[in-house]
Design an enzyme around this catalytic site. Structure first.
Site, PDB file in Angstrom:
ATOM      1  N   GLY A   1       0.781  -1.236   0.000  1.00 57.78           N
ATOM      2  CA  GLY A   1       0.000   0.000   0.000  1.00 57.78           C
ATOM      3  C   GLY A   1       0.806   1.276   0.000  1.00 57.78           C
ATOM      4  O   GLY A   1       0.308   2.326   0.409  1.00 57.78           O
TER       5      GLY A   1
ATOM      6  N   HIS B   1       0.889   0.907 -13.036  1.00 51.84           N
ATOM      7  CA  HIS B   1       1.609  -0.293 -13.483  1.00 51.84           C
ATOM      8  C   HIS B   1       3.118   0.011 -13.506  1.00 51.84           C
ATOM      9  O   HIS B   1       3.520   1.060 -14.010  1.00 51.84           O
ATOM     10  CB  HIS B   1       1.128  -0.701 -14.877  1.00 51.84           C
ATOM     11  CG  HIS B   1       1.786  -1.950 -15.363  1.00 51.84           C
ATOM     12  ND1 HIS B   1       1.418  -3.200 -14.902  1.00 51.84           N
ATOM     13  CD2 HIS B   1       2.801  -2.149 -16.228  1.00 51.84           C
ATOM     14  CE1 HIS B   1       2.191  -4.104 -15.468  1.00 51.84           C
ATOM     15  NE2 HIS B   1       3.037  -3.503 -16.278  1.00 51.84           N
TER      16      HIS B   1
ATOM     17  N   ASP C   1      -9.628  -0.371 -18.850  1.00 54.69           N
ATOM     18  CA  ASP C   1     -10.633  -0.856 -19.793  1.00 54.69           C
ATOM     19  C   ASP C   1     -10.705  -2.380 -19.686  1.00 54.69           C
ATOM     20  O   ASP C   1     -10.166  -2.959 -18.747  1.00 54.69           O
ATOM     21  CB  ASP C   1     -10.363  -0.350 -21.219  1.00 54.69           C
ATOM     22  CG  ASP C   1      -9.113  -0.967 -21.819  1.00 54.69           C
ATOM     23  OD1 ASP C   1      -8.506  -1.861 -21.193  1.00 54.69           O
ATOM     24  OD2 ASP C   1      -8.736  -0.554 -22.937  1.00 54.69           O
TER      25      ASP C   1
ATOM     26  N   GLU D   1       6.517   6.020  -9.175  1.00 52.26           N
ATOM     27  CA  GLU D   1       5.085   5.722  -8.993  1.00 52.26           C
ATOM     28  C   GLU D   1       4.482   6.673  -7.974  1.00 52.26           C
ATOM     29  O   GLU D   1       3.355   7.161  -8.137  1.00 52.26           O
ATOM     30  CB  GLU D   1       4.889   4.275  -8.513  1.00 52.26           C
ATOM     31  CG  GLU D   1       5.297   3.220  -9.522  1.00 52.26           C
ATOM     32  CD  GLU D   1       4.981   1.806  -9.030  1.00 52.26           C
ATOM     33  OE1 GLU D   1       3.882   1.576  -8.514  1.00 52.26           O
ATOM     34  OE2 GLU D   1       5.859   0.926  -9.174  1.00 52.26           O
TER      35      GLU D   1
HETATM   36  C1  GAR Z   1       3.491  -1.297  -7.333  1.00 56.76           C
HETATM   37  O1  GAR Z   1       4.792  -1.390  -7.866  1.00 56.76           O
HETATM   38  C2  GAR Z   1       2.467  -1.325  -8.435  1.00 56.76           C
HETATM   39  O2  GAR Z   1       2.867  -0.622  -9.584  1.00 56.76           O
HETATM   40  C3  GAR Z   1       2.373  -2.795  -8.710  1.00 56.76           C
HETATM   41  O3  GAR Z   1       2.397  -3.397  -7.432  1.00 56.76           O
HETATM   42  C4  GAR Z   1       3.148  -2.565  -6.555  1.00 56.76           C
HETATM   43  C5  GAR Z   1       2.313  -2.276  -5.331  1.00 56.76           C
HETATM   44  O4  GAR Z   1       3.075  -1.606  -4.360  1.00 56.76           O
HETATM   45  N1  GAR Z   1       1.188  -3.138  -9.432  1.00 56.76           N
HETATM   46  C6  GAR Z   1       1.116  -4.126 -10.307  1.00 56.76           C
HETATM   47  O5  GAR Z   1       2.067  -4.836 -10.573  1.00 56.76           O
HETATM   48  C7  GAR Z   1      -0.230  -4.303 -10.976  1.00 56.76           C
HETATM   49  N2  GAR Z   1      -0.172  -5.404 -11.897  1.00 56.76           N
HETATM   50  P1  GAR Z   1       2.347  -0.851  -3.169  1.00 56.76           P
HETATM   51  O6  GAR Z   1       1.372  -1.855  -2.555  1.00 56.76           O
HETATM   52  O7  GAR Z   1       3.443  -0.496  -2.210  1.00 56.76           O
HETATM   53  O8  GAR Z   1       1.654   0.349  -3.722  1.00 56.76           O
END
Ligand code: GAR
Length: 200
Positions: free
Chosen positions: A12, A109, A141, A174
């Site tokens: 999270g 992503h 989508d 991110e």
């Molecule tokens: C992040 O790197 C996000 O981009 C990725 O999971 C991680 C979650 O980290 N998402 C995916 O790979 C979606 N397919 P977080 O729980 O610390 O935000």
């Protein structure tokens, strides 16, 4: 102010970036709920700390994918959110949910889409040998990681990188990209023109 709800499955940290963006006034919104499929997600602690209501929709408690999707749909409707942010939500959403919340769901992503969609994007990038990667925020989508792109940020891939070091470098971007994209949505500055999103 817009109402936003977040779906997260794990750590999270992106959810936290959104919470922090709201707390600082950068994002003109209130966070009205966290929905998680994982009862032991650390995101739940973050929600509690921020006073965000949590709903757990644990797919293991349902007899079929259809029942799970129904419960998730109900939980999402219950939020009455303007925007749903997928922040490390590791399950594919069913067609119905995608349809009901069309144009109001965003995903982050950890790669420069359309490269390296799906799971383990950072590993895919390393295995391919690209020299740059990054992150993408896009609207959701029907496809997997195929919706119109809101923002991308890139990072170099360095000699000696492994999944951990590359993931960490991407994650820092991110945490910039997601609050920025959520802010643009909340300020009504995004308009979808076919596949392309115009930012005003
Ligand atoms: C992040 O790197 C996000 O981009 C990725 O999971 C991680 C979650 O980290 N998402 C995916 O790979 C979606 N397919 P977080 O729980 O610390 O935000």
């Amino acid at each position: 102010k817009k109402r936003i709800a977040v779906l997260a499955s794990g750590r999270g940290s992106n959810f936290q970036a959104v919470i922090d963006g709201i707390a600082s006034g950068f994002i003109p919104a209130v966070c009205v709920g966290l929905i998680t499929d994982n009862p032991s997600a650390y995101a739940i602690e973050r929600a509690k700390r921020a006073g965000v209501p949590v709903t757990v929709v644990d797919f293991r408690e349902f007899r079929s994918k259809q029942e799970y999707e129904g419960a998730l749909l109900d939980a999402m409707k219950g939020c009455e959110a303007d925007l749903f942010v997928l922040a490390g939500y590791m399950r594919i959403l069913g067609q119905q949910i995608v349809h009901v919340f069309s144009g109001r769901m965003m995903n982050i992503h950890p790669a420069l889409l359309p490269a390296f969609s799906g799971l383990h994007a950072q590993r895919q990038a390393l295995e391919y040998g690209v020299r740059v990667s990054g992150c993408t925020v896009h609207l959701v989508d029907e496809g997997m990681d195929t919706g119109p792109i809101v923002l991308q940020r890139c990072v170099p891939v360095l000699d000696g990188d492994d999944v951990e070091t590359l993931s960490e470098r991407i994650l820092a971007e991110e945490h910039r990209a997601l609050p920025e994209a959520v802010r643009l949505f909340c300020e009504n500055r995004l308009s979808v023109e076919g596949r392309r999103i115009r930012i005003r």
